[in-house]
Design an enzyme around this catalytic site. Structure first.
Site, PDB file in Angstrom:
ATOM      1  N   TYR A   7       0.815  -1.216   0.000  1.00 25.89           N
ATOM      2  CA  TYR A   7       0.000   0.000   0.000  1.00 25.89           C
ATOM      3  C   TYR A   7       0.851   1.270   0.000  1.00 25.89           C
ATOM      4  O   TYR A   7       0.313   2.368  -0.005  1.00 25.89           O
ATOM      5  CB  TYR A   7      -0.912   0.020   1.239  1.00 25.89           C
ATOM      6  N   GLY A   8       2.179   1.135   0.020  1.00 29.88           N
ATOM      7  CA  GLY A   8       3.042   2.312   0.162  1.00 29.88           C
ATOM      8  C   GLY A   8       4.100   2.406  -0.910  1.00 29.88           C
ATOM      9  O   GLY A   8       3.807   2.375  -2.102  1.00 29.88           O
ATOM     10  N   THR A   9       5.353   2.488  -0.486  1.00 27.97           N
ATOM     11  CA  THR A   9       6.461   2.764  -1.398  1.00 27.97           C
ATOM     12  C   THR A   9       6.822   1.590  -2.300  1.00 27.97           C
ATOM     13  O   THR A   9       7.669   1.733  -3.182  1.00 27.97           O
ATOM     14  CB  THR A   9       7.722   3.202  -0.616  1.00 27.97           C
ATOM     15  N   LEU A  10       6.190   0.442  -2.118  1.00 27.72           N
ATOM     16  CA  LEU A  10       6.461  -0.726  -2.963  1.00 27.72           C
ATOM     17  C   LEU A  10       5.495  -0.832  -4.145  1.00 27.72           C
ATOM     18  O   LEU A  10       5.674  -1.688  -5.013  1.00 27.72           O
ATOM     19  CB  LEU A  10       6.401  -2.009  -2.124  1.00 27.72           C
ATOM     20  N   GLU A  82      11.088  -4.331   5.741  1.00 20.96           N
ATOM     21  CA  GLU A  82      10.034  -3.711   6.554  1.00 20.96           C
ATOM     22  C   GLU A  82      10.353  -3.733   8.052  1.00 20.96           C
ATOM     23  O   GLU A  82       9.549  -3.265   8.854  1.00 20.96           O
ATOM     24  CB  GLU A  82       8.689  -4.410   6.303  1.00 20.96           C
TER      25      GLU A  82
END
Length: 157
Positions: A7-10, A82
């Site tokens: 849901y983010g920087t990936l 993570e």
């Protein structure tokens, strides 16, 4: 192989997406997009403006992201990336599919009849209680879209 919801920087177009697809850390295949079946608080926090999915189901918003099918090598890399289990904890959550692009014959996985798929997600239950007062997001962009502060990449920290 495991399903992982990011849901983010990936996500595609984000600064760390290359880890999901370049093969240097393991094999990952994009399957499609989806949203969490439950609401979660997604906040942008800390001095580097990192997205955090807070382990507080039922509050916040359904969170949008992408589903990848990853091998054990990439899953192990993602755990380290993570900071699992100290910063984030990996848990399984139900994801409602919005778009499914994966070939079921190749992956051997598909959403159920209700369009749901169980995926690993990196969330945290080790956060500052003040983060609950931050604005909750349903979508994240590292480059400041959606009113978020701009993400600070690891190379600049």
């Amino acid at each position: 192989m495991s399903n992982v919801f990011v849901y983010g920087t990936l996500k595609k177009g984000q600064p760390n997406h290359h880890y999901m697809i370049d093969g240097t850390k393991g094999r990952g295949q994009y399957c499609g997009s989806g949203i969490t079946a439950e609401k979660y608080p997604l906040v942008v926090a800390g001095m580097y403006n990192i997205p955090f999915l807070l382990q507080k189901p039922g509050s916040g918003h359904p969170v949008s992201g992408e589903i990848y099918n990853v091998d054990s090598q990439l899953l192990q890399f993602l755990d380290k990336f993570e900071g699992c289990p100290e910063v984030y904890q990996r848990k399984q959550v139900k994801i409602r599919m919005l778009e499914w692009e994966a070939s079921d014959k190749v992956l051997g996985v598909q959403p159920d009849a209700d369009g749901m798929l169980l995926c690993f997600v990196y969330c945290t239950n080790t956060y500052d209680s003040k983060w609950l007062d931050l604005p909750y997001c349903s979508n994240y962009d590292a480059f400041g879209k959606f009113g978020h502060p701009i993400y600070v990449p690891r190379s600049n920290r």
